[in-house]
Design a protein around this motif. Structure first.
Motif, mmCIF file in Angstrom:
data_model
loop_
_atom_site.group_PDB
_atom_site.id
_atom_site.type_symbol
_atom_site.label_atom_id
_atom_site.label_comp_id
_atom_site.label_asym_id
_atom_site.label_seq_id
_atom_site.Cartn_x
_atom_site.Cartn_y
_atom_site.Cartn_z
ATOM 1 N N GLN A 271 -4.020 -5.738 -12.902
ATOM 2 C CA GLN A 271 -2.627 -5.452 -12.575
ATOM 3 C C GLN A 271 -2.515 -4.230 -11.676
ATOM 4 N N CYS A 272 -3.378 -3.243 -11.923
ATOM 5 C CA CYS A 272 -3.400 -2.053 -11.072
ATOM 6 C C CYS A 272 -3.730 -2.433 -9.634
ATOM 7 N N VAL A 273 -4.747 -3.245 -9.453
ATOM 8 C CA VAL A 273 -5.143 -3.684 -8.105
ATOM 9 C C VAL A 273 -4.025 -4.487 -7.458
ATOM 10 N N ASP A 274 -3.430 -5.398 -8.200
ATOM 11 C CA ASP A 274 -2.350 -6.223 -7.660
ATOM 12 C C ASP A 274 -1.156 -5.368 -7.226
ATOM 13 N N ASP A 275 -0.846 -4.346 -8.006
ATOM 14 C CA ASP A 275 0.291 -3.481 -7.662
ATOM 15 C C ASP A 275 0.031 -2.717 -6.367
ATOM 16 N N ARG B 103 0.658 -2.082 -0.407
ATOM 17 C CA ARG B 103 0.046 -2.073 0.931
ATOM 18 C C ARG B 103 0.734 -3.039 1.875
ATOM 19 N N LYS B 104 1.095 -4.211 1.382
ATOM 20 C CA LYS B 104 1.739 -5.221 2.230
ATOM 21 C C LYS B 104 3.129 -4.777 2.689
ATOM 22 N N ARG B 105 3.760 -3.882 1.931
ATOM 23 C CA ARG B 105 5.108 -3.435 2.272
ATOM 24 C C ARG B 105 5.109 -2.129 3.054
ATOM 25 N N THR B 106 3.921 -1.570 3.316
ATOM 26 C CA THR B 106 3.827 -0.246 3.931
ATOM 27 C C THR B 106 3.390 -0.357 5.383
ATOM 28 N N ALA B 107 4.108 0.330 6.275
ATOM 29 C CA ALA B 107 3.809 0.252 7.701
ATOM 30 C C ALA B 107 2.486 0.950 8.029
ATOM 31 N N LEU B 108 2.277 2.163 7.496
ATOM 32 C CA LEU B 108 1.056 2.925 7.759
ATOM 33 C C LEU B 108 0.342 3.153 6.431
ATOM 34 N N TRP B 109 -0.849 2.556 6.277
ATOM 35 C CA TRP B 109 -1.585 2.630 5.016
ATOM 36 C C TRP B 109 -2.971 3.191 5.285
ATOM 37 N N GLU B 110 -3.296 4.303 4.623
ATOM 38 C CA GLU B 110 -4.612 4.909 4.754
ATOM 39 C C GLU B 110 -5.075 5.319 3.355
ATOM 40 N N LYS C 1 -2.053 5.823 -11.035
ATOM 41 C CA LYS C 1 -0.655 5.845 -11.465
ATOM 42 C C LYS C 1 0.317 5.732 -10.285
ATOM 43 N N LEU C 2 -0.184 6.036 -9.090
ATOM 44 C CA LEU C 2 0.670 5.928 -7.901
ATOM 45 C C LEU C 2 1.091 4.493 -7.626
ATOM 46 N N SER C 3 0.440 3.536 -8.285
ATOM 47 C CA SER C 3 0.841 2.128 -8.130
ATOM 48 C C SER C 3 2.267 1.891 -8.607
ATOM 49 N N LEU C 4 2.819 2.831 -9.390
ATOM 50 C CA LEU C 4 4.212 2.726 -9.820
ATOM 51 C C LEU C 4 5.183 2.728 -8.645
ATOM 52 N N LEU C 5 4.732 3.240 -7.509
ATOM 53 C CA LEU C 5 5.608 3.323 -6.345
ATOM 54 C C LEU C 5 5.867 1.972 -5.703
ATOM 55 N N PRO D 239 -8.397 4.314 0.108
ATOM 56 C CA PRO D 239 -9.551 3.511 -0.291
ATOM 57 C C PRO D 239 -9.086 2.146 -0.793
ATOM 58 N N PRO D 240 -9.988 1.185 -0.910
ATOM 59 C CA PRO D 240 -9.609 -0.112 -1.483
ATOM 60 C C PRO D 240 -8.959 0.075 -2.858
ATOM 61 N N ALA D 241 -8.008 -0.788 -3.152
ATOM 62 C CA ALA D 241 -7.273 -0.679 -4.408
ATOM 63 C C ALA D 241 -8.204 -0.683 -5.613
ATOM 64 N N ALA D 242 -9.226 -1.510 -5.558
ATOM 65 C CA ALA D 242 -10.160 -1.593 -6.682
ATOM 66 C C ALA D 242 -10.871 -0.260 -6.918
ATOM 67 N N ASP D 243 -11.193 0.439 -5.833
ATOM 68 C CA ASP D 243 -11.858 1.734 -5.977
ATOM 69 C C ASP D 243 -10.934 2.770 -6.618
ATOM 70 N N ILE D 244 -9.662 2.748 -6.225
ATOM 71 C CA ILE D 244 -8.710 3.683 -6.810
ATOM 72 C C ILE D 244 -8.550 3.407 -8.309
#
Length: 437
Positions: free
Chosen positions: A406-410, A415-422, A139-143, A424-429
């Motif tokens: 759509q979840c993975v794409d979001d 990730r592309k807009r975030t300076a520091l990203w840590e 659900k954090l993909s809403l961000l 798991p892979p989007a698919a795993d989340i």
């Protein structure tokens, strides 16, 4: 003919004994008499009489003064307005870190309200997300709707070894997961501070302000601008549990540095002799030992909860506010419900609560109560949508209908807009979520 001067003096003495409103009625004929008297005689006696008359009318001088301005603002008011305007302009120029921590249990309800009422209100605010990986993390993909994202850390929680000082300072009482639950929460908060400091070092600047709030907080209105107070740390009133409400904090960088150091300051609390503290009392103690002053303001947010609570709550019970409450709710527990207690029902219930525990402000019909002893009622979605409005309702429905791709794409867009990203892979989340295909 009688001496006009004597007549004038007699009328003046009589006028002074009358109500001032009658005196205003006599002013025109008196003025005419003065004019006639002055025209007929310029004797010293007459001049003395006129002077006496004018002196007697001195209380009304300001009414007829040519420079009188009825609605002019006092210099103090003008100065206050100018100072507030400068403060608002300075806040608009300030850089703000928004530290968002916690699990994403009902983030489809709370997340869009945070974007709308905090991140979307302060143009120079950067988002820092520190959240555990669990089946709701998708659900954090809403961000992805956040205007600015500085850092994201989604991590797999691991047990935190308990030190002797932590076991002395903290208590497991009233914590769902004991001392370990407190340590995990403190780690979330201080971990967000670590992310902020890493980002500052990388970009060679220091934030002016830090807003620390929770992933499960629903914001009914924007965070007010008067909560940014230099040199003082702001917390909401109520829900203090013998300490300070720690569900939100707003401060400049220096006060926030103390307020967010939840783990690293425990040895200092131990040295000061503090023992058996819950989260709220430990929070109050760490501000005290570091001599950070705090203030309380009512804030328009509540913590959305799935937990069940006795109704009506006892003296040390927990009231659960209806999401439809006018508020501000200042971080009280809440859920979408058909209120079970409103109006004259609320006062007796809330007056029965111990004010230093789970109490929250309820005056002026600002609070409606849910019967939260069971699960959320059937049809809560419509209740939420009616309160939250069309835009937030659309986001809730979007998550409800979300597909795996759509979840993975979001997440990839985030990730592309975030300076520091840590994370798991989007698919795993996204695959951790039940029902996403």
């Amino acid at each position: 003919m009688k001496n006009p001067t004597k007549i004038l003096m007699q009328l003046t003495r009589k006028a002074l004994d009358l109500d001032w409103r009658l005196l205003l009625l006599l002013l025109p004929p008196l003025s005419l008499l003065v004019y006639v008297s002055l025209s007929s005689s310029f004797t010293t006696t007459t001049s003395t009489a006129v002077g006496t008359l004018l002196s007697s009318l001195s209380p009304f001088k300001s009414i007829f003064h040519s420079n009188y301005v009825p609605h002019a603002r006092a210099p103090e008011e003008v100065g206050l307005r100018a100072r507030r305007r400068r403060e608002e302009e300075e806040l608009d120029r300030s850089r703000i870190a928004v530290c968002l921590v916690g699990g994403a249990r009902r983030f489809e309800l709370t997340g869009p309200s945070i974007v709308q009422n905090i991140l979307g209100v302060y143009n120079k605010s950067d988002l820092f997300l520190h959240s555990p990986l669990d089946p709701n993390a998708y659900k954090l993909s809403l961000l992805k709707a956040a205007p600015r994202i500085a850092a994201v850390k989604i991590f797999q929680p691991e047990p935190i070894p308990e030190t002797q000082s932590q076991s002395r300072v903290l208590t497991a009482a009233n914590s769902p997961n004991g001392i370990q639950g407190l340590l995990q929460y403190f780690n979330l908060v201080e971990g967000c501070l670590t992310m902020i400091n890493d980002y500052q070092r990388k970009n060679n600047f220091t934030y002016d302000w830090i807003v620390r709030t929770r992933v499960d907080g629903y914001w009914s209105r924007p965070l007010p601008r008067d909560n940014f107070i230099p040199g003082k740390y702001l917390v909401p009133p109520g829900s203090s549990y013998s300490g300070l409400n720690d569900r939100l904090g707003v401060g400049d960088y220096n006060t926030s540095l103390v307020a967010l150091s939840r783990l690293s300051l425990i040895p200092l609390l131990d040295a000061a002799g503090h023992q058996q503290l819950n989260s709220e009392s430990a929070f109050k103690a760490q501000l005290a030992v570091k001599e950070v002053p705090y203030v309380t303001h009512r804030i328009p947010f509540c913590v959305v909860t799935d937990r069940r609570y006795e109704f009506p709550p006892g003296r040390f019970g927990v009231p659960v506010a209806a999401l439809s409450s006018p508020g501000p709710l200042s971080g009280a527990k809440c859920r979408p419900c058909t209120p079970a207690c409103t109006g004259s029902c609320v006062g007796p219930v809330m007056n029965g609560l111990y004010r230093g525990w789970s109490w929250t402000e309820w005056a002026n019909k600002s609070l409606e109560l849910c019967d939260a002893h069971g699960d959320w009622e059937e049809g809560w979605e419509k209740l939420f949508d009616a309160v939250a409005g069309r835009r937030l309702a659309a986001e809730r429905k979007r998550v409800e209908a979300l597909k795996l791709k759509q979840c993975v794409d979001d997440f990839e867009e985030m990730r592309k807009r975030t300076a520091l990203w840590e994370a798991p892979p989007a698919a795993d989340i996204c695959r951790l979520a039940s029902g996403l295909v």
